[in-house]
Enzyme design. Structure first.
Site, PDB file in Angstrom:
ATOM      1  N   ASP A  74       0.812  -1.215   0.000  1.00 48.79           N
ATOM      2  CA  ASP A  74       0.000   0.000   0.000  1.00 48.79           C
ATOM      3  C   ASP A  74       0.847   1.268   0.000  1.00 48.79           C
ATOM      4  O   ASP A  74       2.067   1.223   0.225  1.00 48.79           O
ATOM      5  CB  ASP A  74      -0.975   0.009   1.205  1.00 48.79           C
ATOM      6  CG  ASP A  74      -0.335  -0.533   2.478  1.00 48.79           C
ATOM      7  OD1 ASP A  74       0.905  -0.537   2.577  1.00 48.79           O
ATOM      8  OD2 ASP A  74      -1.081  -0.953   3.369  1.00 48.79           O
ATOM      9  N   ASN A 143      -7.803  -2.755  13.998  1.00 45.27           N
ATOM     10  CA  ASN A 143      -9.186  -3.016  13.570  1.00 45.27           C
ATOM     11  C   ASN A 143      -9.288  -4.227  12.646  1.00 45.27           C
ATOM     12  O   ASN A 143     -10.324  -4.467  12.047  1.00 45.27           O
ATOM     13  CB  ASN A 143      -9.745  -1.770  12.856  1.00 45.27           C
ATOM     14  CG  ASN A 143      -8.987  -1.448  11.571  1.00 45.27           C
ATOM     15  OD1 ASN A 143      -7.992  -2.090  11.265  1.00 45.27           O
ATOM     16  ND2 ASN A 143      -9.462  -0.473  10.830  1.00 45.27           N
ATOM     17  N   HIS A 145      -7.427  -4.746   9.894  1.00 45.40           N
ATOM     18  CA  HIS A 145      -7.095  -4.558   8.483  1.00 45.40           C
ATOM     19  C   HIS A 145      -5.791  -5.266   8.115  1.00 45.40           C
ATOM     20  O   HIS A 145      -4.918  -5.462   8.946  1.00 45.40           O
ATOM     21  CB  HIS A 145      -7.083  -3.067   8.085  1.00 45.40           C
ATOM     22  CG  HIS A 145      -5.924  -2.252   8.554  1.00 45.40           C
ATOM     23  ND1 HIS A 145      -6.010  -0.900   8.773  1.00 45.40           N
ATOM     24  CD2 HIS A 145      -4.625  -2.574   8.840  1.00 45.40           C
ATOM     25  CE1 HIS A 145      -4.830  -0.441   9.154  1.00 45.40           C
ATOM     26  NE2 HIS A 145      -3.981  -1.431   9.202  1.00 45.40           N
TER      27      HIS A 145
END
Ligand code: F6R
Length: 259
Positions: A74, A143, A145
């Site tokens: 990313d 969370n 991800h």
């Protein structure tokens, strides 16, 4: 300690350094077996130690990156690569500039193009043309991800533009001057790309990851916890330090997998 659960291999290491060494040794094993390996790479705090170890292995002549190709998971959207918080900058500083990888074999999503859809499409095609990723390194967000695939992600998505969760923006604010400076969007490989990789190594350390790791491993496979999808991958190794493994070990005891 090594445990096999649901055909995933889980290593629990004494501390961050041991976790990092284990991950680096597994990457070295991959590259030594296949010199032109395609590696999928992550950024963030977790893999910093692994990159340090890989650089040491390289200096000791125990790994050669000359034929290796890499794809990063990313990159922040609209953050220039010269910004010291861009993932291109991070990779260069922590890894690429210190080993013999050739620059034409390095791929990080381009977060500053006007044609985001084109960038994403081209990234997917390039991964496919390289015959997919041999070994993917993953961290995990608080969370759940992986990459920047935030809760409620579409499992079938390839590389795409992501709206970052408030949780992620807050968690990553520690790297920026203020929370307002954290980019709100990023380009991330999708779950489809991650699931097409041949082997996954997920690393995590610290008590703040302990409960999400339990959900990832023992909860339902759901887009609400994107990392839970790795339960469906057939070659997963998870390397944790003791603190991160706390609830996973409790659950494994409860299920009678370990004593
Ligand atoms: C970064 C990435 C993220 C991180 C995750 C954990 O490339 O893919 O999913 O792995 O946010 O970050 P740290 O390691 O900083 O806790």
């Amino acid at each position: 300690m090594k445990v096999v659960y649901n055909s995933m291999i889980i290593f629990v290491k004494e501390d961050y350094e041991a976790m990092s060494k284990k991950a680096a040794n597994m990457v070295a094993g991959q590259v030594n077996l296949k010199s032109n390996s395609v590696l999928g790479l992550a950024t963030g705090s977790t893999p910093e130690g692994m990159y340090r170890e890989l650089v040491e292995l390289y200096k000791d002549d125990r790994i050669d990156f000359a034929e290796v190709t890499t794809f990063n998971l990313d990159e922040y959207y609209e953050l220039p690569i010269e910004n010291d918080q861009s993932y291109a900058y991070y990779m260069n500083k922590n890894f690429f500039s210190q080993v013999n990888i050739s620059s034409e074999n390095i791929h990080v999503p381009n977060g500053i193009s006007d044609d985001v859809a084109g960038v994403c499409e081209a990234y997917d095609r390039l991964i496919e043309r390289n015959n997919n990723i041999d070994l993917q390194i993953l961290g995990i967000g608080n969370n759940g991800h992986i990459g920047f695939n935030e809760p409620d992600v579409k499992f079938e998505a390839g590389t795409h533009l992501v709206q970052l969760d408030e949780d992620t923006i807050e968690a990553n604010a520690r790297f920026f001057k203020s929370v307002d400076d954290v980019p709100r969007k990023a380009i991330s490989m999708g779950i489809r790309n991650i699931m097409h990789t041949k082997k996954i190594i997920l690393i995590a350390n610290g008590a703040n990851k302990a409960s999400i790791l339990k959900e990832m491993l023992f909860g339902p496979v759901t887009p609400n916890i994107p990392a839970s999808v790795i339960q469906l991958h057939n070659d997963v190794t998870i390397i944790l330090d003791k603190e991160a493994a706390k609830y996973v070990l409790e659950e494994l005891k409860m299920r009678g997998v370990i004593q």
